[in-house]
Structures are given as structure tokens and as C-alpha cells.
Design a protein around this motif. Structure first.
Motif, PDB file in Angstrom:
ATOM      1  N   ARG A  82       0.897  -1.067  -0.021  1.00  0.00           N
ATOM      2  CA  ARG A  82       0.058  -0.008  -0.081  1.00  0.00           C
ATOM      3  C   ARG A  82       0.797   1.325  -0.132  1.00  0.00           C
ATOM      4  O   ARG A  82       0.332   2.457  -0.192  1.00  0.00           O
ATOM      5  CB  ARG A  82      -0.944   0.128   1.193  1.00  0.00           C
TER       6      ARG A  82
ATOM      7  N   GLU B 270       2.914   4.142  -1.202  1.00  0.00           N
ATOM      8  CA  GLU B 270       3.248   4.659  -2.791  1.00  0.00           C
ATOM      9  C   GLU B 270       4.817   4.722  -3.054  1.00  0.00           C
ATOM     10  O   GLU B 270       5.161   4.694  -4.121  1.00  0.00           O
ATOM     11  CB  GLU B 270       2.803   6.054  -2.993  1.00  0.00           C
TER      12      GLU B 270
ATOM     13  N   ARG C 102       6.231   1.476  -4.425  1.00  0.00           N
ATOM     14  CA  ARG C 102       5.232   0.941  -5.759  1.00  0.00           C
ATOM     15  C   ARG C 102       6.310   0.751  -6.755  1.00  0.00           C
ATOM     16  O   ARG C 102       6.160  -0.161  -7.517  1.00  0.00           O
ATOM     17  CB  ARG C 102       4.260   1.841  -6.106  1.00  0.00           C
TER      18      ARG C 102
ATOM     19  N   ASP D 202       5.630  -2.382  -9.408  1.00  0.00           N
ATOM     20  CA  ASP D 202       4.761  -2.204 -10.495  1.00  0.00           C
ATOM     21  C   ASP D 202       5.496  -1.695 -11.750  1.00  0.00           C
ATOM     22  O   ASP D 202       6.128  -0.683 -11.877  1.00  0.00           O
ATOM     23  CB  ASP D 202       3.921  -0.891 -10.418  1.00  0.00           C
TER      24      ASP D 202
ATOM     25  N   GLU E 115       1.405  10.882  -3.483  1.00  0.00           N
ATOM     26  CA  GLU E 115       0.037  10.745  -3.029  1.00  0.00           C
ATOM     27  C   GLU E 115      -0.664  12.171  -3.254  1.00  0.00           C
ATOM     28  O   GLU E 115      -0.124  13.191  -2.369  1.00  0.00           O
ATOM     29  CB  GLU E 115      -0.228  10.208  -1.700  1.00  0.00           C
TER      30      GLU E 115
ATOM     31  N   ILE F  57      -3.858   7.209 -10.470  1.00  0.00           N
ATOM     32  CA  ILE F  57      -4.270   5.728  -9.814  1.00  0.00           C
ATOM     33  C   ILE F  57      -5.100   6.000  -8.517  1.00  0.00           C
ATOM     34  O   ILE F  57      -4.689   6.605  -7.865  1.00  0.00           O
ATOM     35  CB  ILE F  57      -3.044   4.845  -9.654  1.00  0.00           C
TER      36      ILE F  57
ATOM     37  N   GLN G   1      -6.565   4.207  -5.468  1.00  0.00           N
ATOM     38  CA  GLN G   1      -6.193   3.091  -4.838  1.00  0.00           C
ATOM     39  C   GLN G   1      -7.018   3.097  -3.100  1.00  0.00           C
ATOM     40  O   GLN G   1      -7.098   4.076  -2.656  1.00  0.00           O
ATOM     41  CB  GLN G   1      -4.824   3.040  -4.570  1.00  0.00           C
ATOM     42  N   GLU G   2      -7.460   1.842  -3.016  1.00  0.00           N
ATOM     43  CA  GLU G   2      -7.957   1.764  -1.725  1.00  0.00           C
ATOM     44  C   GLU G   2      -7.491   0.672  -1.072  1.00  0.00           C
ATOM     45  O   GLU G   2      -7.154  -0.611  -1.522  1.00  0.00           O
ATOM     46  CB  GLU G   2      -9.414   1.391  -1.669  1.00  0.00           C
ATOM     47  N   SER G   3      -6.771   1.001   0.363  1.00  0.00           N
ATOM     48  CA  SER G   3      -6.272  -0.292   1.080  1.00  0.00           C
ATOM     49  C   SER G   3      -7.347  -0.241   2.271  1.00  0.00           C
ATOM     50  O   SER G   3      -7.856   0.481   3.010  1.00  0.00           O
ATOM     51  CB  SER G   3      -4.832   0.196   1.560  1.00  0.00           C
TER      52      SER G   3
ATOM     53  N   VAL H 172      -5.170  -4.384  -1.112  1.00  0.00           N
ATOM     54  CA  VAL H 172      -4.975  -3.257  -1.865  1.00  0.00           C
ATOM     55  C   VAL H 172      -5.237  -3.636  -3.114  1.00  0.00           C
ATOM     56  O   VAL H 172      -4.973  -4.009  -4.046  1.00  0.00           O
ATOM     57  CB  VAL H 172      -2.954  -3.084  -1.873  1.00  0.00           C
TER      58      VAL H 172
ATOM     59  N   TYR I 281      -6.523  -1.126  -6.894  1.00  0.00           N
ATOM     60  CA  TYR I 281      -6.198   0.093  -7.483  1.00  0.00           C
ATOM     61  C   TYR I 281      -6.666  -0.047  -8.984  1.00  0.00           C
ATOM     62  O   TYR I 281      -7.091  -1.068  -9.512  1.00  0.00           O
ATOM     63  CB  TYR I 281      -4.786   0.576  -7.421  1.00  0.00           C
TER      64      TYR I 281
ATOM     65  N   GLY J 227      -5.206  -5.577  -8.137  1.00  0.00           N
ATOM     66  CA  GLY J 227      -4.809  -5.487  -6.950  1.00  0.00           C
ATOM     67  C   GLY J 227      -4.383  -6.990  -6.171  1.00  0.00           C
ATOM     68  O   GLY J 227      -4.031  -7.680  -6.835  1.00  0.00           O
TER      69      GLY J 227
END
Length: 725
Positions: free
Chosen positions: A565, A567, A570, A574, A584, A615, A617-619, A628, A630, A656
Motif C-alpha cells: 500500500r 506509494e 510501488r 509495478d 499521493e 491511480i 487506490q483503496e487499502s 490493496v 487500485y 490489486g
């Protein structure tokens, strides 16, 4: 606030061959012509306009006045297809013949159709160019990816193109043989595959696809033949069934209350501060029930309680509304429907409400089969003000040999507390055949963490916090400045909620899916399926490829969750943000745990094709699992959401991670504790492979997504410093 340029989704790229631009655009007639209408025609008019004495005359054209055009334009907006009477009246008012009016409207409709076609083709062209750019960006990112172990180029999958082609061809052949066999069986009395020459021929052509033992796996990726789908095949109860259903529901309610409120000897203390059902005492206490346990089924019972931040009225409404229930428990309930409402309750509430339902319960992994139930749900308010909602299976009314799960009286008691809080006591009691569960998930399933009361209560507690946060009217200081209003905050949370629901309903082993295994062997096989999206405004139109894999790592779930989660971490996993700074831009806390939040991220990269990516995103995390999730979002659409606009029309393809504990572990003090052992991690992607819903899935698309998910898994394993499982 943001650049007005459209955001190009890093996961919405075209991986199939496109037609030429001329084929895509089609032939459109030029509509830049002067609107003319025929005054007299060589063909005799029909209907009321026909004059038997009129002789055919040569065509001549008439230029309409500005007033005539304005009047007909206004009429066209209200009625594009006027009838004979309307044409006569309009012609009389404007000094025109009915035929002149008729042909003007014909020309206008043709003009509007041409403009519409040109607009649609312009959109398709732009989408095509966008997908091509995404495809190129993705290929570039994969070509630059390095193996975390040796530093060399990352492998692009375990299968050669020829082997992949043979596997897919074999799957299609099997599907065709099954279809022909079914037709033959209808006419000759036995399946074609039973014929010796055909059976041996099929065996000689066979290449093992490695399909899993759940769902319909006879074909390659595609939509399931729903003939074996319990949720779809079960119908509502007959009139003769209803008295028995009512009697069963009343008995189930009494059993639930005793199960929820009793102590020893019915419940005995177990490990990890849990209650364990004494089955011998249960059978003595409830000798009738819904009948003896069928052979091959295992009993699974659990009880849990918690205080949640929601009043009892709203809780009852969520449980009795199938849509709200499915949404709040989307991580557990993959599909549900109400077949018939036998009673809506009395006194304007759900007291006495009775519903016949079907539901499918899941774990967020393609390695754990879902549990399907056909049951009645009964809601009752008791004398002391406590509400109770109970479910009990109706299999004894309509036995189904395909059913592998039976729901004994299960549900919850809800007690009102001050200040909008409620105390919930939850009981889960099922009999299930879970022999198809993958070995790495057996400990978490057998412990009750996967389907038991603890997971239901933990999910409810977290969702109540989330709902309370979404209804807050003030903007906390933690919300960054891009959210300018309470409406924008609510819209962003609503968009994130839809993203989470879409992810959860697409990642499990639902019978609505037809997962196909790509890799040859191993616990981290990639499973893929396709979906067609046409009329859903919340999804981009076209062919969507879903891919998921689950594996075990010897790292505690909290550490995995915090890593994924963050950033700042990432770029370590990714591929598409590799080398780019992730910032963020907005943050909404929606729970007590710092990990429960919704974020808006921007990827800034020196690579122009990867710059200015947004992006959503929810965690979220609780005692039984974490997510996590997104999705790339369009900048223009996100601006509308942040200003309080409707988020329902923002197209999302969520990807996710779902993180579960591998079972109760032992902490440093020798005490059993959830999450102190390893983690079960599911990685899932949804990718738009073609913007045309009728397109064929290409082999390159499948190979590429297989490479993407395997490379991501290797990066995560390396980053959290664990060896390959």
C-alpha cells in the motif's frame, strides 16, 4: 488542478491486431450538402397526397426560407418521424407541400445519422490510438524489466508460442468434441467419446491444459455454461413448500438465539480465545434440526461478537436488502439474489420478514471453490428489543446432488447500544465438502478464518467504519487540497467502493467464471478468463482479460500489506511505474487502522509515455485479511468526481492484491495469534485487450498477461526478501 489531457490507462492497452483505419472508420456519406426537398416527383405520391389527375413531372428543387427551416428544426427535436397528419399541418403553416415536408425530414434524419456515425467512429479511432500507445508502453516496460534474482532480463513466461498455441487449440478441440458428443448422444444413445477410434484419436492430439478441478474447465477462457450453476438453476418455492418454510424458519430462529447466547457445554473454549461447538451436545440439544449430516460433508461452526458503529435499524436493513448485503460483504458474498419475498414484515419494518434466497460465498482466490446455498432468511424483533436475522438451508425441500454446502441455522443477534452503536453476536454453522480446496489454503479454511463468524464480524466492523466515514460532512485535515468539497469526498469514496466490489467479485472461484490454468505446474499457476463489456458505463467497452494467481510467502500479512500500500514502494513491483516517482495527491482515512484509506496517486516519470498517470487506490485491513486495490483513472473524469460529480460513469478496471493469513500462527510468547505466520497472497489484473466486444482473443494477449503477472510476483517476492515458495 490537473492537466485537461486524458489519462491513458496503464492497464487498458490493446494487445491484438487491429484493422486499418479505413476499415475501422467505414464509409460515411458526406452530410455537408444543402438541404433540399422535392416539390414534384416522377413517382406518384401515396396516401392522402395522391392526385389521380396529376401527371409525372420533372424534378425541381426548392430552397427553404430561414423561418421554414427553423420551424421544422424545432419540430424535428420533438418528433423526428411525423405522420401524414402532422406533415399536412406543418406544411399548411409553412406554405409547403406535405411531400416537401416529408423529404426535408428524411434528409434531416439521414444527416443526423451520418453525423452520429462520424462521431462514433472518431471515438473508436481515438480509443484505438490510445490502446496502441498503451500497448507500446507496456511492451517497452516489459522489455526493460529485470529479474530480481540475477539482474538479467525477466523471462516472459514458461511456454513457447507454439506450445501455447497447441494448448489453446487442444482446449478448443475438447470443447468441440464435447459439443458433438452431446448431439450424438441424443440420437444414438451414447457419447461420441465412448467410440474407440475417436477416443484414441482425441488422446493422440491431446496436450494437457492443466485445468483446475473447479468451475467449468472444458474450454479455454470464456463464459461458463450455466446449466450446472446452482444460483441460476434454483427457482422459487412452490405454494406447497411455503408452510414448511415458515415452520423451518421459526425453528431456526429459536436455534440461533440459543446458539448465540449459550455457554458450556454447548460451546467449549478453544484455541486463540475462540469458542468451539461441542457437536455431541449440539445433537442432544437440537435433535431435529434440518436432518442428519450428509456423507462427505464436514461440520464447521464458529461464534464471534463485536461492537460496531452503526445503529440497529440500519444494520437490519443492510442484512435484509440483498443488494446492500452483497455490497457490504463483497469480499465474502460473490453473488446473491432474492428468489421470493414470502413476508415483508409488519409495522413498517422488517419484523417478521421472510425471504427465499440463493448466495455464493467466496475467499478472494481462484484456488478456493465457492460455497453455494439455497436458503430462507428470517428477521424478527424480540420482546427485549433485540433483533435477530437467521439463515437456514432449504435443501431438504429440493435435494440437489450437486450441492456441496448446507447452511444450518446461522446469522446474528443485534442489540441496540447508545450513541448509534450496536452489539452484534454472529454464528456461522455449515456442513461442507471442501476437498477441492488447494493445499495452501486448507489451514485457513479449516481454522474458520476463511468463512467463519470471525471474518463476517471483522468485515462488518470495517465496513461500518467506512460507511461512517463516507457520511461525514466535514473534511478532515488529512484530506489533501485536491478534494475541495464534502461532495467531492463522497464521490471519491463511492468510486472507490465500486472499484473494490468489482475486484472482489472477479477474483474468486465463482461458478460464474471459467478460469483456465496457463502455467504447467506449481502452486503459482496463473488463471485467466475473459469478459465482454458492452453496455456497462462503469467498464470500458470491449474484451477484458482477467488474470489471477495465489501463492504463499513466509512473511507476516501486515508486512506484506504495508509494503504494497506504500506509494514509495510501488516502483519495486509495478512495472509500469518503474523508475517513476509516485506521489499521493489525495488521502481519505476511513477507519481506525492507518491502513484503511482511499488515495489518489500520480506517477511522475521521465518517460513521457508514463508521465502524469493517475491511480485510484483503496487499502483496507482487519483481523482476517487485507486488500490493496487500485485502478487507473482518467484525469478529466477524476476532476468531475473530485468536484462532486457522479462517479458511476467513470470506467474502471481494478487490479490489486488480497492478503490472508495462512492460519493461526504462534507469536513470540508461544500464544496462538492470527497473522503471526506466513501470508497467502492473491495477485489479480484486469486488462482491456480489445475495444471491440466481438473481437477474438489473441494468443499474444494471453502470453503478455501471463508475463505481467509472473514478473510482478517475482518482484514482490524479492522485495519482501522471501524465497520462492
Amino acid at each position: 488542478m490537473f492537466s485537461p489531457n486524458l489519462f491513458e490507462s496503464p492497464h487498458m492497452f490493446d494487445m491484438s491486431h487491429k484493422t486499418s483505419e479505413s476499415e475501422l472508420m467505414g464509409k460515411i456519406r458526406d452530410d455537408d450538402y444543402e438541404i433540399k426537398s422535392v416539390n414534384e416527383t416522377m413517382d406518384a405520391p401515396s396516401g392522402d397526397d395522391q392526385d389521380p389527375d396529376q401527371r409525372p413531372k420533372k424534378k425541381r428543387y426548392h430552397r427553404h426560407t430561414q423561418r421554414q427551416i427553423q420551424e421544422m428544426e424545432a419540430f424535428f427535436k420533438e418528433c423526428p418521424h411525423p405522420d401524414d397528419k402532422q406533415r399536412k399541418e406543418l406544411g399548411r403553416d409553412l406554405g409547403l407541400e406535405p411531400l416537401q415536408v416529408k423529404f426535408w425530414f428524411q434528409n434531416k434524419r439521414t444527416q443526423m445519422k451520418a453525423q452520429h456515425e462520424r462521431h462514433e467512429n472518431a471515438i473508436l479511432k481515438a480509443e484505438n490510438e490510445k490502446l496502441r500507445a498503451e500497448n507500446n508502453r507496456y511492451k517497452e516496460a516489459l522489455s526493460n524489466a529485470t529479474c530480481p534474482s540475477c539482474g538479467g532480463p525477466a523471462a516472459l513466461g514458461e511456454m513457447s508460442f507454439d506450445e501455447q498455441h497447441l494448448r489453446i487449440e487442444n482446449a478448443r478441440l475438447r470443447e468441440e468434441i464435447d459439443r458433438i458428443s452431446g448431439i450424438a448422444a441424443k440420437y444414438v444413445g451414447k457419447p461420441l467419446s465412448s467410440l474407440p477410434h475417436l477416443s484414441s484419436h482425441l488422446h493422440s492430439r491431446s496436450v494437457d491444459l492443466g485445468a483446475s478441478n473447479f468451475g467449468n474447465q472444458s474450454g479455454f477462457v470464456g463464459e461458463m455454461d450455466r446449466s450446472g450453476d446452482l444460483l441460476r438453476s434454483v427457482s422459487g418455492p412452490t405454494e406447497a413448500d411455503k408452510p414448511m418454510i415458515v415452520e423451518l424458519a421459526v425453528a431456526a430462529m429459536e436455534e440461533l438465539i440459543r446458539m448465540a447466547q449459550s455457554g458450556e457445554p454447548l460451546w467449549v473454549p478453544g484455541d486463540n480465545s475462540t469458542d468451539v461447538l461441542n457437536e455431541d451436545e449440539y445433537l442432544r440439544t437440537f435433535p431435529r434440526g434440518i436432518g442428519p449430516k450428509p456423507l462427505g460433508l464436514r461440520s464447521e461452526a464458529s461464534r464471534e461478537s463485536a461492537v460496531v458503529i452503526m445503529n440497529h435499524v440500519n444494520l437490519v436493513e443492510i442484512l435484509m436488502d440483498v443488494n446492500q448485503w452483497s455490497s457490504v460483504f463483497c469480499g465474502i458474498v460473490s453473488r446473491a439474489m432474492t428468489l421470493e419475498v414470502l413476508s415483508t414484515g409488519v409495522a413498517g419494518n422488517y419484523n417478521g420478514a421472510l425471504q427465499v434466497m440463493t448466495a455464493e460465498f467466496q475467499v478472494p482466490s481462484p484456488l478456493v471453490p465457492t460455497r453455494e446455498n439455497y436458503f430462507v432468511r428470517y428477521c424478527k424483533q424480540h420482546i427485549d428489543g433485540t433483533w435477530a436475522v437467521v439463515d437456514v438451508s432449504l435443501d431438504n425441500l429440493r435435494p440437489n446432488p450437486m450441492s456441496k454446502c448446507r447452511r444450518r441455522p446461522s446469522g446474528c443477534l443485534i442489540q441496540e447500544l447508545p450513541n448509534g452503536y450496536s452489539k452484534v453476536i454472529w454464528v456461522e454453522h455449515v456442513e461442507v465438502d471442501d476437498r477441492a480446496v488447494h493445499n495452501i489454503y486448507r489451514p485457513v479454511v479449516n481454522s474458520g478464518l476463511a468463512f467463519g463468524a470471525k471474518r463476517w464480524v471483522a468485515t462488518l466492523d470495517r465496513q461500518c467504519e467506512r460507511l461512517a466515514s463516507s457520511m461525514a460532512s466535514n473534511i478532515p485535515a488529512g484530506d489533501l487540497c485536491v478534494i475541495t468539497s464534502p461532495e467531492g469526498r463522497k464521490s471519491m469514496l463511492k468510486l472507490a467502493e465500486r472499484m473494490v466490489t468489482s475486484f472482489c467479485t472477479g477474483v474468486g472461484a465463482s461458478t460464474a467464471h471459467a478460469w483456465t490454468t496457463l502455467s504447467a505446474t506449481g502452486s503459482d499457476d496463473v488463471r485467466v478468463m475473459t469478459r465482454k463489456s458492452m453496455d456497462d458505463p462503469g467498464r470500458p467497452p470491449g474484451i477484458v482479460l482477467s488474470a489471477a494467481t495465489s501463492f504463499w510467502i513466509q512473511v507476516p500479512p501486515k508486512r506484506v500489506f504495508d509494503f504494497l500500500r506504500d506509494e514509495n514502494s510501488r516502483s519495486e513491483w509495478d512495472i509500469l511505474s518503474n523508475g517513476g516517482l509516485v506521489q499521493e495527491m489525495a488521502h481519505i482515512a476511513n477507519g481506525r487502522d492507518p491502513g484503511n484509506c482511499v488515495s489518489l496517486l500520480r506517477v511522475n516519470s521521465a518517460n513521457s509515455s508514463q508521465s502524469n498517470m493517475l491511480i485510484l487506490q483503496e487499502s483496507c485491513t482487519d483481523a482476517t485479511g487485507s486488500y490493496v486495490i487500485y485502478a487507473p483513472v482518467d484525469i478529466v473524469a477524476m476532476n468531475i468526481v473530485l468536484s462532486g460529480g457522479d462517479p458511476d460513469y467513470v470506467a474502471l478496471l481494478p487490479s490489486g492484491f488480497a492478503i490472508l493469513p495462512d492460519g493461526p500462527g504462534v507469536n513470540g510468547g508461544g500464544i496462538l495469534e492470527i497473522g503471526s505466520g506466513g501470508s497467502l497472497l492473491t495477485v489479480a489484473f484486469q486488462i482491456l485487450v480489445d475495444s471491440v466486444p466481438t473481437a477474438k482473443l489473441s494468443l499474444g494477449s494471453v502470453a503478455t498477461v501471463n508475463s505481467l503477472i509472473k514478473c510482478t510476483v517475482e518482484r514482490i517476492k524479492a522485495a519482501v526478501k522471501c524465497n520462492n515458495a
